[in-house]
Motif scaffolding. Structure first.
Motif, PDB file in Angstrom:
ATOM      1  N   PHE A 127       0.876  -1.169  -0.111  1.00  0.00           N
ATOM      2  CA  PHE A 127      -0.091  -0.060   0.009  1.00  0.00           C
ATOM      3  C   PHE A 127       0.923   1.333   0.003  1.00  0.00           C
ATOM      4  N   SER A 128       1.867   1.394   0.772  1.00  0.00           N
ATOM      5  CA  SER A 128       2.684   2.532   0.870  1.00  0.00           C
ATOM      6  C   SER A 128       3.613   2.682  -0.418  1.00  0.00           C
ATOM      7  N   TYR A 129       3.548   1.818  -1.276  1.00  0.00           N
ATOM      8  CA  TYR A 129       4.177   1.985  -2.685  1.00  0.00           C
ATOM      9  C   TYR A 129       2.931   1.999  -3.579  1.00  0.00           C
ATOM     10  N   ASP A 130       1.833   2.148  -3.341  1.00  0.00           N
ATOM     11  CA  ASP A 130       0.873   2.121  -4.130  1.00  0.00           C
ATOM     12  C   ASP A 130       0.686   0.935  -5.183  1.00  0.00           C
ATOM     13  N   ASN A 131       1.108  -0.092  -4.672  1.00  0.00           N
ATOM     14  CA  ASN A 131       1.311  -1.290  -5.717  1.00  0.00           C
ATOM     15  C   ASN A 131      -0.154  -2.217  -5.290  1.00  0.00           C
ATOM     16  N   THR A 132      -0.796  -2.393  -6.221  1.00  0.00           N
ATOM     17  CA  THR A 132      -2.068  -3.355  -6.021  1.00  0.00           C
ATOM     18  C   THR A 132      -1.991  -4.670  -6.799  1.00  0.00           C
ATOM     19  N   ARG A 133      -0.892  -4.736  -7.401  1.00  0.00           N
ATOM     20  CA  ARG A 133      -0.713  -6.013  -8.297  1.00  0.00           C
ATOM     21  C   ARG A 133       0.785  -6.796  -7.684  1.00  0.00           C
ATOM     22  N   TYR A 134       0.109  -7.560  -6.747  1.00  0.00           N
ATOM     23  CA  TYR A 134       1.180  -8.393  -6.069  1.00  0.00           C
ATOM     24  C   TYR A 134       0.771  -9.746  -5.662  1.00  0.00           C
ATOM     25  N   TYR A 135       1.516 -10.833  -5.303  1.00  0.00           N
ATOM     26  CA  TYR A 135       0.940 -12.116  -4.841  1.00  0.00           C
ATOM     27  C   TYR A 135       1.047 -12.151  -3.363  1.00  0.00           C
ATOM     28  N   PRO A 136      -0.153 -12.207  -2.846  1.00  0.00           N
ATOM     29  CA  PRO A 136      -0.003 -12.160  -1.355  1.00  0.00           C
ATOM     30  C   PRO A 136       0.282 -13.509  -0.558  1.00  0.00           C
ATOM     31  N   LEU A 137       0.941 -13.331   0.435  1.00  0.00           N
ATOM     32  CA  LEU A 137       1.298 -14.444   1.293  1.00  0.00           C
ATOM     33  C   LEU A 137       0.095 -15.352   1.592  1.00  0.00           C
ATOM     34  N   GLN A 138       0.519 -16.696   1.230  1.00  0.00           N
ATOM     35  CA  GLN A 138      -0.665 -17.924   1.335  1.00  0.00           C
ATOM     36  C   GLN A 138      -0.411 -18.123   2.551  1.00  0.00           C
ATOM     37  N   ILE A 139      -1.522 -18.101   3.258  1.00  0.00           N
ATOM     38  CA  ILE A 139      -2.084 -18.337   4.843  1.00  0.00           C
ATOM     39  C   ILE A 139      -3.301 -18.880   4.902  1.00  0.00           C
ATOM     40  N   ASN A 140      -3.837 -19.352   6.069  1.00  0.00           N
ATOM     41  CA  ASN A 140      -5.194 -20.064   6.037  1.00  0.00           C
ATOM     42  C   ASN A 140      -6.155 -19.138   5.556  1.00  0.00           C
ATOM     43  N   TYR A 141      -7.086 -19.569   4.745  1.00  0.00           N
ATOM     44  CA  TYR A 141      -8.168 -18.692   4.311  1.00  0.00           C
ATOM     45  C   TYR A 141      -8.954 -17.903   5.242  1.00  0.00           C
ATOM     46  N   GLY A 142      -9.352 -18.382   6.390  1.00  0.00           N
ATOM     47  CA  GLY A 142     -10.124 -17.912   7.441  1.00  0.00           C
ATOM     48  C   GLY A 142      -9.461 -16.595   7.880  1.00  0.00           C
ATOM     49  N   THR A 143      -7.940 -16.691   8.209  1.00  0.00           N
ATOM     50  CA  THR A 143      -6.901 -15.541   8.733  1.00  0.00           C
ATOM     51  C   THR A 143      -6.884 -14.388   7.670  1.00  0.00           C
ATOM     52  N   MET A 144      -6.761 -15.090   6.298  1.00  0.00           N
ATOM     53  CA  MET A 144      -6.711 -14.037   5.257  1.00  0.00           C
ATOM     54  C   MET A 144      -7.857 -13.234   5.121  1.00  0.00           C
ATOM     55  N   MET A 145      -9.222 -13.833   5.533  1.00  0.00           N
ATOM     56  CA  MET A 145     -10.511 -12.850   5.714  1.00  0.00           C
ATOM     57  C   MET A 145     -10.645 -12.029   6.460  1.00  0.00           C
ATOM     58  N   GLN A 146      -9.958 -12.439   7.819  1.00  0.00           N
ATOM     59  CA  GLN A 146      -9.816 -11.396   8.895  1.00  0.00           C
ATOM     60  C   GLN A 146      -8.885 -10.347   8.588  1.00  0.00           C
ATOM     61  N   VAL A 147      -7.731 -10.580   7.980  1.00  0.00           N
ATOM     62  CA  VAL A 147      -6.796  -9.408   7.567  1.00  0.00           C
ATOM     63  C   VAL A 147      -7.426  -8.583   6.825  1.00  0.00           C
ATOM     64  N   LYS A 148      -8.386  -9.005   5.833  1.00  0.00           N
ATOM     65  CA  LYS A 148      -9.108  -8.360   4.676  1.00  0.00           C
ATOM     66  C   LYS A 148     -10.093  -7.249   5.521  1.00  0.00           C
ATOM     67  N   LYS A 149     -10.670  -7.811   6.579  1.00  0.00           N
ATOM     68  CA  LYS A 149     -11.737  -7.182   7.338  1.00  0.00           C
ATOM     69  C   LYS A 149     -10.934  -5.955   8.124  1.00  0.00           C
ATOM     70  N   TRP A 150      -9.840  -6.461   8.765  1.00  0.00           N
ATOM     71  CA  TRP A 150      -9.063  -5.128   9.339  1.00  0.00           C
ATOM     72  C   TRP A 150      -8.497  -4.140   8.440  1.00  0.00           C
ATOM     73  N   TYR A 151      -8.318  -4.584   7.232  1.00  0.00           N
ATOM     74  CA  TYR A 151      -7.664  -3.467   6.447  1.00  0.00           C
ATOM     75  C   TYR A 151      -8.632  -2.558   6.139  1.00  0.00           C
ATOM     76  N   ARG A 152     -10.149  -3.027   5.741  1.00  0.00           N
ATOM     77  CA  ARG A 152     -11.030  -2.033   5.382  1.00  0.00           C
ATOM     78  C   ARG A 152     -11.376  -1.207   6.650  1.00  0.00           C
ATOM     79  N   GLN A 153     -11.279  -1.786   7.896  1.00  0.00           N
ATOM     80  CA  GLN A 153     -11.329  -0.731   9.057  1.00  0.00           C
ATOM     81  C   GLN A 153     -10.436   0.310   9.201  1.00  0.00           C
TER      82      GLN A 153
END
Length: 348
Positions: A127-153
Motif C-alpha cells: 500500500f505504501s508503494y501504491d502497488n495493487t498487483r502483487y501475490y499475497p502471502l498464502q496463509i489460512n483462508y479464514g485468517t486472510m479474511m480476517q486481515v481483509k476485514k481489518w484492512y477495510r477498518q
C-alpha cells in the motif's frame, strides 16, 4: 541422548500418564486429561502439536523408554523420569529451544497472530508503494479474511506511517539480534522474507526449535498489545487472537450455571445428558481462573468441612472412596471440584 522435547514433559518427582500428555498435545479435551494436565502443570501445552498422531507419539515414547530415560511404574501407561532421563532433560533444555511463554500461548492464538501479521505487513508495505498487483502471502483462508476485514477498518492515507510507528515501538523493546531475526521473516514490497532455517540460530536447533522461538516472540508481543492504544496493530491483534479453550457447548453450560438456570432444564432444552453438564462444569473449573468459577455454589461450608476432615496429605494421593456416601454421581463432581479448587489454591 534424545533430540525430542517430549523428555521435558515427564518428571522425576511424579509419575505421569502418557495418554494425558498425548491428549494435551493434540488438544483432545476430556475431563480426565484436563484434570491431570492441571495437576502436572502441563495445561499450557494444550494444542502444541495438533497434527501429532498416536503412532508418532508412541514411537517417540518408545524411544525414550528403550533409551532408559523414562521407566514404567506399577500402573500401565504411567511413566516416571529416570536419573538418566533427568540428565537428558537438562541437556535437551541447554541445546534446544522450548517455549518460554506457553501460558500466553494458551491465552492468545499466537499462530493466527503471526500468520495474520505477516500478511498484514505485506499489505501495508505494498500500500505504501501504491502497488495493487502483487501475490499475497498464502496463509489460512479464514485468517486472510480476517486481515481483509481489518484492512477495510483501518484504511487511511496515513496507515503506513501509523503502522511503522507501531512496529518501531515494539522493536525498540528487543535486543538487536532478536529484532534482526524476527524482522528477517517479514514480507514486504520486493522483500520476500527469509525462511527460518536461513536465519542464524544456534546450530543445535531443529526446525521445531526455530518455530517455537518465533511463536514465543509473537506471544510476548501479544502481552504488550493487550495494554496498547487502539492503533492499527492493536486492532489487528484483537481480530486475530481471541481464544478460548472451552468448547462452545461447555461455554454454554458455564454461562447457564452463572445465570442460575437449573441444570435439568438446560439438559432437557439442549438434549444432552446431565453427566455432560457436570463434565462441562469441571472443564470450566479447570480452564478458567479460580475467581471466575462459582466454587462456593457447590462447595458449601458443610461440604468443605466434610472434605477437609477426610482428605488429607498430598492431593495426588486422595481417593474418591474416602468421601463417597452414595451412588449419586454428583458426589464425584463435588470431589473433583474440591480437588481442582485445592490444586489451584496450592498453585498460588
Amino acid at each position: 541422548m534424545t533430540d525430542d522435547y517430549l523428555i521435558t514433559l515427564f518428571s522425576a518427582e511424579e509419575a505421569r500418564r502418557n495418554r494425558v500428555i498425548f491428549h494435551l498435545l493434540t488438544n483432545q479435551s476430556t475431563v480426565s486429561s484436563l484434570y491431570f494436565g492441571l495437576r502436572y502443570g502441563l495445561l499450557p501445552i494444550m494444542g502444541l502439536e495438533p497434527k501429532l498422531t498416536k503412532p508418532q507419539f508412541d514411537q517417540r515414547l518408545n524411544r525414550l523408554l528403550h533409551a532408559g530415560l523414562i521407566a514404567d511404574t506399577s500402573t500401565t501407561g504411567i511413566f516416571i523420569l529416570t536419573r538418566a532421563g533427568q540428565t537428558a532433560q537438562k541437556e535437551f533444555m541447554q541445546a534446544h529451544y522450548f517455549p518460554q511463554h506457553l501460558d500466553l500461548w494458551s491465552q492468545y492464538d499466537v499462530v493466527n497472530f503471526r500468520d495474520g501479521f505477516l500478511l498484514a505487513n505485506q499489505v501495508v508495505s505494498e500500500f505504501s508503494y501504491d502497488n495493487t498487483r502483487y501475490y499475497p502471502l498464502q496463509i489460512n483462508y479464514g485468517t486472510m479474511m480476517q486481515v481483509k476485514k481489518w484492512y477495510r477498518q483501518v484504511y487511511a492515507d496515513d496507515l503506513a506511517v501509523r503502522w511503522k510507528n507501531d512496529l518501531l515501538s515494539y522493536l525498540a523493546t528487543l535486543d538487536e539480534q532478536t529484532a534482526n531475526r524476527l524482522t528477517a521473516r517479514w514480507v514486504g514490497h520486493t522483500v520476500p522474507g527469509t525462511l527460518l532455517d536461513q536465519i542464524d540460530f544456534p546450530v543445535s536447533w531443529t526446525d521445531q526449535d526455530r518455530q517455537f522461538w518465533e511463536l514465543d516472540r509473537y506471544a510476548e508481543w501479544s502481552a504488550q498489545l493487550a495494554d496498547a492504544a487502539q492503533q492499527p496493530l492493536r486492532l489487528l491483534w484483537e481480530i486475530l487472537t481471541p481464544k478460548t479453550r472451552l468448547s462452545r457447548q461447555a461455554q454454554l453450560s458455564y454461562h447457564e450455571l452463572i445465570a442460575g438456570i437449573p441444570p435439568a432444564q438446560s439438559a432437557a432444552q439442549r438434549h444432552i445428558k446431565m453427566s455432560t453438564i457436570r463434565e462441562h462444569w469441571l472443564m470450566a473449573a479447570i480452564l478458567l481462573p479460580i475467581e471466575q468459577f462459582p466454587y462456593r455454589q457447590f462447595l458449601t461450608d458443610e461440604v468443605m468441612t466434610y472434605f477437609n476432615q477426610r482428605l488429607t496429605g498430598p492431593i495426588a494421593k486422595w481417593q474418591f472412596h474416602t468421601v463417597r456416601q452414595s451412588d449419586n454421581p454428583m458426589e464425584f463432581t463435588l470431589f473433583r471440584l474440591y480437588e481442582i479448587y485445592r490444586s489451584k489454591e496450592e498453585g498460588k
